[in-house]
Design an enzyme around this catalytic site. Sequence first.
Site, PDB file in Angstrom:
ATOM      1  N   LYS A 194     -50.229  -2.251  52.167  1.00  0.00           N
ATOM      2  CA  LYS A 194     -50.589  -3.406  52.984  1.00  0.00           C
ATOM      3  C   LYS A 194     -49.344  -4.270  53.151  1.00  0.00           C
ATOM      4  O   LYS A 194     -48.740  -4.698  52.167  1.00  0.00           O
ATOM      5  CB  LYS A 194     -51.693  -4.200  52.294  1.00  0.00           C
ATOM      6  CG  LYS A 194     -52.082  -5.453  53.059  1.00  0.00           C
ATOM      7  CD  LYS A 194     -53.256  -6.150  52.426  1.00  0.00           C
ATOM      8  CE  LYS A 194     -53.572  -7.441  53.148  1.00  0.00           C
ATOM      9  NZ  LYS A 194     -54.678  -8.152  52.512  1.00  0.00           N
ATOM     10  N   LYS A 222     -52.178  -0.487  56.344  1.00  0.00           N
ATOM     11  CA  LYS A 222     -52.555  -1.682  57.093  1.00  0.00           C
ATOM     12  C   LYS A 222     -51.354  -2.562  57.331  1.00  0.00           C
ATOM     13  O   LYS A 222     -50.624  -2.813  56.380  1.00  0.00           O
ATOM     14  CB  LYS A 222     -53.593  -2.446  56.267  1.00  0.00           C
ATOM     15  CG  LYS A 222     -54.023  -3.749  56.864  1.00  0.00           C
ATOM     16  CD  LYS A 222     -54.901  -4.474  55.889  1.00  0.00           C
ATOM     17  CE  LYS A 222     -55.190  -5.846  56.454  1.00  0.00           C
ATOM     18  NZ  LYS A 222     -55.933  -6.643  55.544  1.00  0.00           N
TER      19      LYS A 222
HETATM   20  C1  PBG Z   1     -57.363 -10.505  52.384  1.00  0.00           C
HETATM   21  C2  PBG Z   1     -57.278  -9.724  53.642  1.00  0.00           C
HETATM   22  C3  PBG Z   1     -56.536  -9.986  54.809  1.00  0.00           C
HETATM   23  C4  PBG Z   1     -56.899  -9.012  55.725  1.00  0.00           C
HETATM   24  C5  PBG Z   1     -57.811  -8.171  55.099  1.00  0.00           C
HETATM   25  N1  PBG Z   1     -58.018  -8.615  53.815  1.00  0.00           N
HETATM   26  C6  PBG Z   1     -55.628 -11.090  55.159  1.00  0.00           C
HETATM   27  C7  PBG Z   1     -54.338 -11.276  54.480  1.00  0.00           C
HETATM   28  O1  PBG Z   1     -53.924 -10.487  53.620  1.00  0.00           O
HETATM   29  O2  PBG Z   1     -53.721 -12.293  54.784  1.00  0.00           O
HETATM   30  C8  PBG Z   1     -56.417  -8.918  57.156  1.00  0.00           C
HETATM   31  C9  PBG Z   1     -57.369  -8.306  58.107  1.00  0.00           C
HETATM   32  C10 PBG Z   1     -57.066  -8.532  59.531  1.00  0.00           C
HETATM   33  O3  PBG Z   1     -56.070  -9.179  59.930  1.00  0.00           O
HETATM   34  O4  PBG Z   1     -57.867  -8.040  60.358  1.00  0.00           O
HETATM   35  N2  PBG Z   1     -56.287 -10.409  51.538  1.00  0.00           N
END
Ligand code: PBG
Length: 328
Positions: free
Chosen positions: A197, A250
């Site tokens: 991520k 992601k």
């Molecule tokens: C929580 C999380 C996030 C997303 C999914 N889980 C946001 C982040 O890490 O700031 C992003 C999902 C999206 O942008 O559709 N940590």
Amino acid sequence: MAFPQTRMRRLRASAPLRGLVRETDLRAGQLMLPLFVAEASSGDREPIATMPGVERLSLAAVVAEAREAAAVGIAAVMLFGVPAAKDEEGSGAWDEEGVVQLAVRAIKQAVPELLVATDVCLCEYTAHGHCGVLRGDGSVDNDASLELLARTAVSHARAGADLVAPSDMMDGRVGAIREELDGEGFADTPILAYSAKFASAFYGPFREAADSTPAFGDRRGYQMDPANGREAVREALLDVQEGADMVMVKPALAYGDLISAVRQATRLPVAAYNVSGEYAMVKAAAAAGYIDERAAVLEILTSLRRAGADTIVTYHAKDAARWLAEQT
Ligand code: PBG
């Protein structure tokens, strides 16, 4: 043999021929729909300005949305909670009566055939908006966060979640969650790990939706540097070692190379998260008349499957499922 003996266009001549040799398929059963469930929503459905078509939902509305998702053949929903109150530790995340726990129970009761996955993270529940607990100096304390994340995952499993999906990017969280799940009688609950991520600009609309923008600093101390590909594969392999059942990359659109690399590096199912900013770009361009939304969405989702994703998490899931049903 090259041209003129070889003519690539022969197999493109008609729809049935193209169908015969199509390499990649896209089915509603491969899609997961993210849903935002809000504890103190003003009304049943509160629109999210930056994500047309996506809303913050009350408990009743989230059940209705889940029913619709199941009716069009979507495999799973992924739940995100928007709690009424936040604190330093993010204790709402593991509250047995918390908004996500209530939503899981309500959906599993109303639509038992639909898979319910839950996002496991603290950022929606902490007053400071970071994904773990803080030390005195404001840095995120990795090891102290693990227990809280594991507790959160267990509370989701106890509520009936079919999969738990940690998105916090703390080191060791998959192992910690697996151990706690097993110890609490949830050995059969799979972990979908947000393994690679990235600290991405494409999460902006989500943070508005989930009210999870960090109060200070950014997430670059725990989320990955978008410049690093080999590191993404290392992250995925570590999560596999720690007991992940599925691994995720992601965001998705700018990361097709890494979906493919992770696909090659492990035999586990791979998921791709087509994130909020990617959705917002398509919706904005389509609303302006710059692109054909339906064709663009199906092309994007197919490209993620071609890159190697078995499963796609996408806000387009309901539209895509309907379009796919019309095609056949
Ligand atoms: C929580 C999380 C996030 C997303 C999914 N889980 C946001 C982040 O890490 O700031 C992003 C999902 C999206 O942008 O559709 N940590």
